[in-house]
Motif scaffolding. Structure first.
Motif: not given
Length: 345
Positions: A124-145
Protein backbone atom coordinates in the motif's frame (compact mmCIF):
# COMPACT_ATOMS: atom_id res chain seq x y z
CA UNK A 1 -1.75 13.12 -17.39
CA UNK A 2 -1.56 10.52 -20.15
CA UNK A 3 -0.03 7.32 -18.74
CA UNK A 4 1.15 4.38 -20.84
CA UNK A 5 0.96 0.81 -19.52
CA UNK A 6 3.09 -1.73 -21.43
CA UNK A 7 1.17 -4.94 -22.13
CA UNK A 8 3.80 -7.34 -20.85
CA UNK A 9 5.25 -9.20 -17.87
CA UNK A 10 3.08 -8.55 -14.77
CA UNK A 11 0.42 -6.67 -16.74
CA UNK A 12 -1.77 -9.77 -17.03
CA UNK A 13 -1.65 -10.37 -13.29
CA UNK A 14 -2.34 -6.83 -12.10
CA UNK A 15 -4.32 -5.41 -15.02
CA UNK A 16 -7.45 -4.63 -13.00
CA UNK A 17 -5.53 -3.19 -10.04
CA UNK A 18 -3.29 -0.91 -12.05
CA UNK A 19 -5.89 0.39 -14.49
CA UNK A 20 -8.56 0.96 -11.84
CA UNK A 21 -6.19 2.74 -9.47
CA UNK A 22 -4.82 5.07 -12.14
CA UNK A 23 -8.24 5.85 -13.60
CA UNK A 24 -9.59 6.73 -10.15
CA UNK A 25 -6.76 9.25 -9.83
CA UNK A 26 -7.72 10.86 -13.12
CA UNK A 27 -5.06 9.40 -15.39
CA UNK A 28 -5.75 9.10 -19.11
CA UNK A 29 -4.60 5.53 -19.81
CA UNK A 30 -3.01 4.23 -22.98
CA UNK A 31 -2.39 0.47 -23.04
CA UNK A 32 -0.11 -0.86 -25.74
CA UNK A 33 -1.79 -3.22 -28.24
CA UNK A 34 -1.48 -7.01 -28.09
CA UNK A 35 2.01 -8.20 -28.96
CA UNK A 36 2.70 -8.27 -32.68
CA UNK A 37 5.66 -8.76 -35.00
CA UNK A 38 6.69 -5.10 -35.01
CA UNK A 39 6.65 -4.86 -31.20
CA UNK A 40 8.84 -7.96 -30.94
CA UNK A 41 11.26 -6.58 -33.55
CA UNK A 42 11.61 -3.34 -31.58
CA UNK A 43 12.23 -5.28 -28.38
CA UNK A 44 14.89 -7.42 -30.02
CA UNK A 45 16.56 -4.34 -31.47
CA UNK A 46 16.91 -2.57 -28.12
CA UNK A 47 17.19 -5.53 -25.75
CA UNK A 48 20.59 -6.97 -24.89
CA UNK A 49 21.20 -10.65 -25.56
CA UNK A 50 21.38 -11.63 -21.89
CA UNK A 51 17.79 -10.74 -20.98
CA UNK A 52 14.96 -13.20 -21.46
CA UNK A 53 12.48 -13.08 -24.33
CA UNK A 54 9.51 -11.76 -22.25
CA UNK A 55 11.61 -8.77 -21.13
CA UNK A 56 12.55 -8.07 -24.76
CA UNK A 57 8.83 -8.15 -25.62
CA UNK A 58 8.14 -5.76 -22.73
CA UNK A 59 10.75 -3.35 -24.12
CA UNK A 60 8.99 -3.49 -27.47
CA UNK A 61 5.77 -2.38 -25.78
CA UNK A 62 7.62 0.44 -24.02
CA UNK A 63 9.05 1.60 -27.35
CA UNK A 64 5.54 1.68 -28.80
CA UNK A 65 4.29 3.89 -25.95
CA UNK A 66 7.22 6.17 -25.14
CA UNK A 67 6.39 8.95 -27.62
CA UNK A 68 2.62 8.68 -27.20
CA UNK A 69 2.27 9.38 -23.46
CA UNK A 70 3.45 11.75 -20.75
CA UNK A 71 4.63 8.96 -18.43
CA UNK A 72 5.33 5.25 -18.62
CA UNK A 73 3.96 3.07 -15.82
CA UNK A 74 6.87 0.77 -14.89
CA UNK A 75 6.71 0.30 -11.11
CA UNK A 76 9.63 -1.45 -9.43
CA UNK A 77 7.82 -4.63 -8.38
CA UNK A 78 10.33 -5.94 -5.85
CA UNK A 79 7.89 -8.31 -4.15
CA UNK A 80 4.18 -9.08 -4.07
CA UNK A 81 4.47 -11.87 -1.50
CA UNK A 82 5.94 -11.63 1.99
CA UNK A 83 9.46 -13.10 2.36
CA UNK A 84 9.83 -13.62 -1.39
CA UNK A 85 11.12 -11.68 -4.40
CA UNK A 86 10.42 -11.19 -8.07
CA UNK A 87 12.94 -11.98 -10.77
CA UNK A 88 15.95 -9.58 -10.74
CA UNK A 89 15.16 -8.53 -14.31
CA UNK A 90 11.70 -7.37 -13.21
CA UNK A 91 13.26 -5.49 -10.29
CA UNK A 92 15.52 -3.61 -12.68
CA UNK A 93 12.96 -2.82 -15.38
CA UNK A 94 12.65 0.92 -14.65
CA UNK A 95 16.43 1.37 -14.98
CA UNK A 96 16.59 -0.71 -18.16
CA UNK A 97 13.74 1.24 -19.80
CA UNK A 98 15.15 4.62 -18.74
CA UNK A 99 18.65 3.92 -20.03
CA UNK A 100 17.76 2.12 -23.26
CA UNK A 101 15.32 4.78 -24.45
CA UNK A 102 16.92 7.83 -22.77
CA UNK A 103 13.69 8.67 -20.97
CA UNK A 104 13.97 11.32 -18.22
CA UNK A 105 13.49 10.08 -14.65
CA UNK A 106 10.31 12.12 -14.14
CA UNK A 107 8.60 10.46 -17.12
CA UNK A 108 8.74 6.97 -15.60
CA UNK A 109 6.44 6.00 -12.74
CA UNK A 110 8.91 3.69 -11.03
CA UNK A 111 7.98 3.75 -7.33
CA UNK A 112 8.93 0.64 -5.38
CA UNK A 113 6.27 -1.93 -4.53
CA UNK A 114 7.72 -4.23 -1.88
CA UNK A 115 5.91 -6.75 0.33
CA UNK A 116 9.12 -8.60 1.21
CA UNK A 117 9.43 -7.34 4.80
CA UNK A 118 6.31 -5.33 5.59
CA UNK A 119 3.69 -7.37 3.75
CA UNK A 120 0.53 -5.55 2.67
CA UNK A 121 1.70 -2.34 4.40
CA UNK A 122 4.67 -2.23 2.04
CA UNK A 123 2.38 -2.83 -0.94
CA UNK A 124 0.00 0.00 0.00
CA UNK A 125 2.81 2.41 0.80
CA UNK A 126 4.24 1.95 -2.67
CA UNK A 127 0.93 2.77 -4.33
CA UNK A 128 0.38 5.75 -2.05
CA UNK A 129 3.67 7.17 -3.36
CA UNK A 130 2.44 6.57 -6.91
CA UNK A 131 -0.82 8.32 -6.04
CA UNK A 132 1.06 11.41 -4.83
CA UNK A 133 2.22 11.94 -8.42
CA UNK A 134 -1.40 12.71 -9.30
CA UNK A 135 -2.85 14.34 -6.17
CA UNK A 136 -1.87 15.53 -2.70
CA UNK A 137 -5.23 14.36 -1.35
CA UNK A 138 -4.36 11.23 0.67
CA UNK A 139 -8.03 10.46 1.23
CA UNK A 140 -8.57 10.32 -2.54
CA UNK A 141 -5.56 8.02 -2.92
CA UNK A 142 -6.84 5.65 -0.23
CA UNK A 143 -10.28 5.63 -1.84
CA UNK A 144 -8.70 4.79 -5.21
CA UNK A 145 -6.78 1.95 -3.53
CA UNK A 146 -9.95 0.49 -2.05
CA UNK A 147 -11.70 0.49 -5.41
CA UNK A 148 -8.60 -0.99 -7.10
CA UNK A 149 -8.37 -3.76 -4.51
CA UNK A 150 -12.00 -4.73 -5.08
CA UNK A 151 -11.51 -4.68 -8.86
CA UNK A 152 -8.42 -6.86 -8.50
CA UNK A 153 -10.30 -9.30 -6.25
CA UNK A 154 -13.11 -9.67 -8.78
CA UNK A 155 -10.63 -10.01 -11.67
CA UNK A 156 -8.67 -12.76 -9.92
CA UNK A 157 -11.90 -14.47 -8.86
CA UNK A 158 -13.07 -14.69 -12.47
CA UNK A 159 -9.72 -16.10 -13.55
CA UNK A 160 -9.89 -18.68 -10.74
CA UNK A 161 -13.29 -19.69 -12.15
CA UNK A 162 -11.94 -20.42 -15.62
CA UNK A 163 -11.62 -17.07 -17.40
CA UNK A 164 -8.38 -15.98 -19.03
CA UNK A 165 -7.13 -12.37 -19.15
CA UNK A 166 -7.85 -12.22 -22.88
CA UNK A 167 -11.55 -12.84 -22.11
CA UNK A 168 -11.64 -9.98 -19.60
CA UNK A 169 -9.30 -7.47 -21.23
CA UNK A 170 -10.01 -7.94 -24.95
CA UNK A 171 -13.43 -9.64 -24.78
CA UNK A 172 -12.23 -12.77 -26.55
CA UNK A 173 -14.71 -15.67 -26.46
CA UNK A 174 -14.36 -18.32 -23.76
CA UNK A 175 -12.63 -21.59 -24.57
CA UNK A 176 -14.75 -24.71 -24.99
CA UNK A 177 -15.09 -26.76 -21.80
CA UNK A 178 -14.05 -30.43 -21.90
CA UNK A 179 -13.97 -33.16 -19.27
CA UNK A 180 -10.30 -33.93 -19.84
CA UNK A 181 -7.83 -31.23 -18.81
CA UNK A 182 -4.21 -30.16 -19.22
CA UNK A 183 -2.38 -28.28 -16.47
CA UNK A 184 -0.57 -25.43 -18.23
CA UNK A 185 2.33 -24.26 -16.08
CA UNK A 186 4.41 -21.13 -16.53
CA UNK A 187 4.61 -17.40 -15.94
CA UNK A 188 1.40 -15.52 -16.68
CA UNK A 189 3.12 -13.43 -19.35
CA UNK A 190 3.98 -16.59 -21.29
CA UNK A 191 0.61 -18.26 -20.85
CA UNK A 192 -1.52 -15.19 -21.59
CA UNK A 193 0.35 -13.55 -24.47
CA UNK A 194 -1.10 -15.49 -27.38
CA UNK A 195 1.39 -14.07 -29.88
CA UNK A 196 4.59 -15.18 -28.17
CA UNK A 197 3.13 -18.58 -27.16
CA UNK A 198 1.68 -19.04 -30.67
CA UNK A 199 -1.88 -19.31 -29.40
CA UNK A 200 -1.19 -22.45 -27.39
CA UNK A 201 -4.36 -22.11 -25.30
CA UNK A 202 -6.56 -22.40 -28.36
CA UNK A 203 -4.41 -25.12 -29.93
CA UNK A 204 -4.75 -27.38 -26.88
CA UNK A 205 -8.42 -26.53 -26.55
CA UNK A 206 -9.16 -27.54 -30.17
CA UNK A 207 -7.43 -30.84 -29.42
CA UNK A 208 -10.18 -31.57 -26.91
CA UNK A 209 -8.80 -30.38 -23.57
CA UNK A 210 -9.77 -27.73 -21.04
CA UNK A 211 -6.88 -25.68 -19.68
CA UNK A 212 -6.04 -25.28 -15.99
CA UNK A 213 -3.40 -22.78 -14.82
CA UNK A 214 -1.84 -21.88 -11.48
CA UNK A 215 -4.26 -18.94 -11.24
CA UNK A 216 -7.14 -21.42 -11.12
CA UNK A 217 -5.76 -23.32 -8.12
CA UNK A 218 -6.37 -22.09 -4.58
CA UNK A 219 -3.24 -20.29 -3.39
CA UNK A 220 -3.58 -21.92 0.05
CA UNK A 221 -3.39 -25.35 -1.60
CA UNK A 222 -0.34 -24.25 -3.61
CA UNK A 223 1.45 -23.08 -0.48
CA UNK A 224 0.50 -26.26 1.36
CA UNK A 225 1.91 -28.40 -1.46
CA UNK A 226 5.16 -26.40 -1.40
CA UNK A 227 5.83 -27.70 2.12
CA UNK A 228 6.68 -31.05 0.54
CA UNK A 229 10.03 -29.68 -0.60
CA UNK A 230 12.83 -28.88 1.89
CA UNK A 231 13.06 -25.21 0.94
CA UNK A 232 11.02 -23.12 -1.51
CA UNK A 233 12.80 -20.76 -3.88
CA UNK A 234 13.17 -17.01 -3.41
CA UNK A 235 10.92 -16.27 -6.40
CA UNK A 236 7.16 -16.02 -5.98
CA UNK A 237 6.11 -17.08 -9.47
CA UNK A 238 8.50 -20.04 -9.47
CA UNK A 239 6.98 -21.18 -6.18
CA UNK A 240 3.49 -20.88 -7.63
CA UNK A 241 4.41 -22.98 -10.66
CA UNK A 242 6.12 -25.67 -8.58
CA UNK A 243 3.38 -25.68 -5.93
CA UNK A 244 0.69 -26.05 -8.61
CA UNK A 245 2.49 -29.04 -10.07
CA UNK A 246 2.98 -30.70 -6.66
CA UNK A 247 -0.64 -30.08 -5.72
CA UNK A 248 -1.86 -31.69 -8.95
CA UNK A 249 0.51 -34.65 -8.56
CA UNK A 250 -0.78 -35.50 -5.10
CA UNK A 251 -4.40 -34.55 -5.72
CA UNK A 252 -4.47 -37.20 -8.47
CA UNK A 253 -7.37 -35.61 -10.31
CA UNK A 254 -8.24 -38.16 -13.04
CA UNK A 255 -9.42 -35.35 -15.33
CA UNK A 256 -5.88 -33.90 -15.60
CA UNK A 257 -4.16 -35.94 -18.27
CA UNK A 258 -0.85 -34.12 -18.53
CA UNK A 259 1.35 -31.14 -17.66
CA UNK A 260 2.59 -28.65 -20.25
CA UNK A 261 5.27 -26.29 -18.93
CA UNK A 262 5.98 -23.11 -20.90
CA UNK A 263 9.41 -21.73 -20.11
CA UNK A 264 11.53 -18.90 -21.43
CA UNK A 265 14.78 -20.22 -22.90
CA UNK A 266 16.98 -17.75 -21.01
CA UNK A 267 15.17 -18.07 -17.64
CA UNK A 268 17.33 -19.62 -14.90
CA UNK A 269 14.52 -20.12 -12.33
CA UNK A 270 12.36 -21.82 -15.00
CA UNK A 271 15.05 -24.39 -15.75
CA UNK A 272 15.38 -25.19 -12.06
CA UNK A 273 11.61 -25.52 -11.52
CA UNK A 274 11.25 -27.72 -14.60
CA UNK A 275 13.94 -30.08 -13.33
CA UNK A 276 12.26 -30.33 -9.92
CA UNK A 277 8.87 -31.12 -11.48
CA UNK A 278 10.37 -33.82 -13.71
CA UNK A 279 12.16 -35.45 -10.77
CA UNK A 280 8.99 -35.41 -8.68
CA UNK A 281 6.95 -36.96 -11.48
CA UNK A 282 9.47 -39.78 -11.86
CA UNK A 283 8.81 -40.80 -8.25
CA UNK A 284 5.18 -41.58 -9.06
CA UNK A 285 4.17 -45.11 -10.08
CA UNK A 286 1.71 -43.77 -12.63
CA UNK A 287 3.40 -40.49 -13.45
CA UNK A 288 1.56 -37.79 -15.39
CA UNK A 289 2.96 -37.03 -18.85
CA UNK A 290 5.03 -33.84 -18.82
CA UNK A 291 6.03 -31.63 -21.75
CA UNK A 292 8.38 -28.69 -21.44
CA UNK A 293 8.18 -26.13 -24.24
CA UNK A 294 10.92 -23.51 -24.43
CA UNK A 295 9.82 -20.19 -25.92
CA UNK A 296 12.12 -17.59 -27.43
CA UNK A 297 12.34 -15.41 -30.52
CA UNK A 298 13.43 -18.40 -32.63
CA UNK A 299 10.59 -20.77 -31.69
CA UNK A 300 8.67 -21.98 -34.74
CA UNK A 301 4.94 -22.67 -34.76
CA UNK A 302 5.25 -25.84 -36.84
CA UNK A 303 7.62 -27.43 -34.32
CA UNK A 304 5.35 -26.47 -31.42
CA UNK A 305 2.30 -28.03 -33.10
CA UNK A 306 4.23 -31.23 -33.82
CA UNK A 307 5.33 -31.58 -30.20
CA UNK A 308 1.83 -30.85 -28.92
CA UNK A 309 0.28 -33.44 -31.22
CA UNK A 310 2.85 -36.05 -30.14
CA UNK A 311 2.20 -35.18 -26.51
CA UNK A 312 -1.58 -35.58 -26.95
CA UNK A 313 -1.00 -38.97 -28.57
CA UNK A 314 1.15 -39.98 -25.60
CA UNK A 315 -1.51 -38.87 -23.12
CA UNK A 316 -4.19 -40.86 -24.95
CA UNK A 317 -1.96 -43.93 -25.11
CA UNK A 318 -1.15 -43.67 -21.42
CA UNK A 319 -4.81 -43.25 -20.47
CA UNK A 320 -5.83 -46.29 -22.51
CA UNK A 321 -2.94 -48.39 -21.16
CA UNK A 322 -3.57 -47.33 -17.55
CA UNK A 323 -7.29 -48.08 -17.79
CA UNK A 324 -6.54 -51.42 -19.45
CA UNK A 325 -4.17 -52.33 -16.60
CA UNK A 326 -6.83 -51.39 -14.03
CA UNK A 327 -9.39 -53.52 -15.85
CA UNK A 328 -7.03 -56.53 -16.01
CA UNK A 329 -6.15 -56.17 -12.32
CA UNK A 330 -9.80 -55.90 -11.40
CA UNK A 331 -10.79 -58.97 -13.44
CA UNK A 332 -8.13 -61.13 -11.76
CA UNK A 333 -9.16 -60.02 -8.27
CA UNK A 334 -12.94 -59.74 -8.64
CA UNK A 335 -13.74 -62.43 -11.15
CA UNK A 336 -15.23 -62.11 -14.58
CA UNK A 337 -17.26 -58.96 -15.02
CA UNK A 338 -15.96 -57.49 -11.74
CA UNK A 339 -15.48 -53.77 -11.12
CA UNK A 340 -13.43 -51.64 -8.78
CA UNK A 341 -16.48 -50.90 -6.67
CA UNK A 342 -17.10 -54.58 -6.10
CA UNK A 343 -13.83 -55.17 -4.29
CA UNK A 344 -15.27 -53.76 -1.08
CA UNK A 345 -12.76 -50.88 -0.88
Amino acid sequence: MKVGIPRGLLFYRFYAYWTTFLKELGADLVISPPTNKLIIQRGLTYGVDEICFPVKVFLGHCHYLKDKVDSLFVPRMVSFCKNEYNCPKILGLPDVVRNLFNIPQERIIDDEINMRDRGFIGWRQGFIEIGKRFTSNVRKINHALQIAEEAHFQYRKKIANGYFPENLIDNHPMLTSYQEKILLLGHSYLINDSYINMNILHKMNTMGYSIVTSDMIDNKEIRKALKKIPKPSFWTISNEVLGSALYSIYQKDPAIKGFVHLVSFECGPDSLVGELIERWLKREVYSIPYLRLEIDEHTGEAGLITRLEAFVDMMKWRTETFESNLSSSCSSECGSGGSLSSTGN
